[in-house]
Design a protein around this motif. Structure first.
Motif, PDB file in Angstrom:
ATOM      1  N   THR A 112       0.684  -0.818   0.170  1.00 27.62           N
ATOM      2  CA  THR A 112       0.254  -0.063   0.274  1.00 27.62           C
ATOM      3  C   THR A 112       1.093   0.997  -0.179  1.00 27.62           C
ATOM      4  N   THR A 115       2.122   1.290  -3.722  1.00 28.85           N
ATOM      5  CA  THR A 115       1.108   2.611  -4.337  1.00 28.85           C
ATOM      6  C   THR A 115       0.824   3.621  -4.320  1.00 28.85           C
ATOM      7  N   TYR A 116       1.121   4.392  -2.815  1.00 24.84           N
ATOM      8  CA  TYR A 116       0.414   4.964  -2.823  1.00 24.84           C
ATOM      9  C   TYR A 116       2.211   6.603  -3.120  1.00 24.84           C
ATOM     10  N   CYS A 117       3.022   5.940  -2.531  1.00 29.77           N
ATOM     11  CA  CYS A 117       4.303   6.423  -3.410  1.00 29.77           C
ATOM     12  C   CYS A 117       4.291   5.977  -4.805  1.00 29.77           C
ATOM     13  N   ALA A 119       1.956   6.867  -6.607  1.00 26.27           N
ATOM     14  CA  ALA A 119       0.981   7.644  -7.471  1.00 26.27           C
ATOM     15  C   ALA A 119       1.749   9.013  -7.001  1.00 26.27           C
ATOM     16  N   ALA A 120       1.896   8.961  -5.969  1.00 29.66           N
ATOM     17  CA  ALA A 120       2.451  10.793  -5.488  1.00 29.66           C
ATOM     18  C   ALA A 120       3.396  10.925  -6.281  1.00 29.66           C
TER      19      ALA A 120
END
Length: 170
Positions: A112, A115-117, A119-120
């Motif tokens: 998770t 994934t967020y890194c 996307a950022a």
């Protein structure tokens, strides 16, 4: 479009298969990005080359060229549909099924965060990359990454449908 595709995927996931949907969706994203590469090809993100030389801030848009618009709109829709049938619903399902039960909680936390890194990173760099390279080259880079993802999915992701947790762990 996104909602309808996601509902169809959830409804037919056991029939079609998780791996098949993941590969098909990611392939649709690549095809959509190819359409965007062609639609924005030759654009330096200015209305025309004279604007870029004069330092004017007129932004180039696919709406200024009807032919480009007819490629850009389907390209964006293919990317959205591909995401809605692959990464959107399947990322969390597949990651929860692929990790062994003894490390599943920690592994899901790490995946998770990754994934967020990612996307950022895309969110942070897209506009500056588009301004310096032009939209076509940025979409080309994303397309190469997406095609690499399709190859990885084909080679490394098993289909977990209709398998028990014990069968998947093996």
């Amino acid at each position: 479009v996104k909602f309808l595709v996601t509902v169809l995927v959830i409804w037919r996931i056991e029939f079609v298969g998780r791996r098949t949907l993941l590969i098909a969706g990611t392939s649709l994203i690549a095809i959509g990005l190819l359409a965007l590469i062609v639609a924005f090809g030759g654009s330096k993100n200015f209305a025309n080359d004279n604007d870029a030389d004069n330092g004017e801030s007129t932004t180039w848009s696919p709406l200024t060229n009807l032919k480009t618009f007819h490629l850009a709109l389907p390209g964006v829709l293919l990317v959205v549909c591909g995401y809605s049938m692959s990464f959107g619903p399947l990322t969390w399902l597949l990651t929860s099924e692929l990790f062994p039960t003894d490390i599943r909680g920690r592994a899901l936390g790490v995946s998770t965060i990754v994934t967020y890194c990612c996307a950022a990173l895309v969110t942070r760099t897209f506009l500056s990359a588009q301004a310096s390279l032009g939209p076509s080259k940025v979409f080309a880079f994303y397309c190469v990454v997406t095609i690499s993802g399709v190859i990885f999915e084909y080679l490394a992701i098993p289909d977990t449908g209709e398998k028990t947790v014990e069968q998947i762990d093996e």
